[in-house]
Enzyme design. Structure first.
Site, PDB file in Angstrom:
ATOM      1  CG  HIS A  34      41.053  33.848  41.168  1.00 49.62           C
ATOM      2  ND1 HIS A  34      40.373  34.107  41.886  1.00 49.62           N
ATOM      3  CD2 HIS A  34      40.395  32.835  39.940  1.00 49.62           C
ATOM      4  CE1 HIS A  34      39.178  33.566  41.548  1.00 49.62           C
ATOM      5  NE2 HIS A  34      39.218  32.689  40.499  1.00 49.62           N
ATOM      6  CD  GLU A  35      41.692  31.643  36.260  1.00 49.21           C
ATOM      7  OE1 GLU A  35      41.325  30.678  36.215  1.00 49.21           O
ATOM      8  OE2 GLU A  35      40.540  32.400  36.786  1.00 49.21           O
ATOM      9  CG  HIS A  38      40.142  28.125  39.821  1.00 50.03           C
ATOM     10  ND1 HIS A  38      39.250  28.051  40.849  1.00 50.03           N
ATOM     11  CD2 HIS A  38      39.910  29.275  39.494  1.00 50.03           C
ATOM     12  CE1 HIS A  38      38.319  28.982  40.887  1.00 50.03           C
ATOM     13  NE2 HIS A  38      38.612  29.831  40.027  1.00 50.03           N
TER      14      HIS A  38
END
Length: 241
Positions: A34-35, A38
């Site tokens: 997820h990170e 980003h």
């Protein structure tokens, strides 16, 4: 979610262990994804901040937030350490931030799809071996195979937690991803006000999490997405049932 399992009248210790195992997989595998999503999107849009700080990696140690991980275990919602992003490096700062923010929840939905495909692959193997049957998208074990029951439960937990994280992060309240998406459509004056009161928004969100208010509000959306992903990921296998 762990608190819900412990309060359940049909409390099952092995189910709790399976749930904890699925949360650990989220913390050490999916949250870094997820990170990293980003950071990767920001990098593609011109911002090198995450890469220069060693955050464009799937190494879980670079992303773990202990409070967010604990909440994920207890209530099913949580967070990892936010990836640093500098909007000034984007050609269009508002759009760049919105697209970068959206990449995280999208990665969770993609992970849910992958786990759904794995779940349905296992079901197909069990159907072909004669140990399970599928009726109206419901899986029934033909014999008492507790191990496989818990394996299927493990992947169901993974699907649901990923969906929960995607929906949770899309809430338009700072510091969640949804607030950055919302800001792409707001005037600068409104954005300034949101940042001015960001601490209060964060405190209110934390209180709602601990009281279970977030879970109750988002449950209908989560259930709808869970059903949709189960249906979608079962399509490639429906011919074999």
């Amino acid at each position: 979610m762990l608190l819900s399992l412990l309060r359940s009248q049909s409390f099952d210790l092995i189910s709790v262990i399976v749930y904890i195992a699925s949360v650990l997989m989220i913390i050490f595998l999916v949250n870094p994804l997820h990170e990293c999503a980003h950071g990767w999107m920001a990098y593609k849009l011109g911002d090198n901040t995450a890469r220069s700080q060693g955050r464009l990696t799937l190494n879980p140690l670079a992303h773990i937030d202990y409070m967010g991980s604990l909440l994920m275990l207890l209530v099913g919602f949580g967070w990892a350490k936010p990836v640093p992003v500098n909007a000034r490096h984007f050609k269009n700062p508002k759009a760049g931030m919105a697209i970068t923010a959206l990449a995280g929840p999208v990665s969770n939905l993609l992970a849910a799809l992958v786990f759904g495909l794995v779940y349905n692959t296992i079901v197909l193997i069990m159907v072909k071996s004669g140990s399970a049957m599928v009726v109206s998208s419901m899986v029934f074990l033909k014999s008492d195979i507790k191990v496989m029951e818990y394996v299927l439960m493990f992947f169901q937990f993974l699907i649901m937690i990923n969906i929960s994280l995607a929906v949770f992060n899309l809430i338009p309240i700072p510091p969640l991803d949804g607030s950055k998406i919302l800001m792409a459509f707001l005037p600068d004056k409104a954005i300034f006000k949101i940042y001015q009161y960001q601490l209060y928004f964060s405190i209110a969100l934390f209180i709602l999490l601990m009281m279970g208010g977030v879970s109750r509000l988002l449950l209908p959306v989560q259930n709808w997405l869970f059903s949709g992903i189960n249906w979608l990921t079962s399509l490639p296998f429906s011919w074999a049932y």
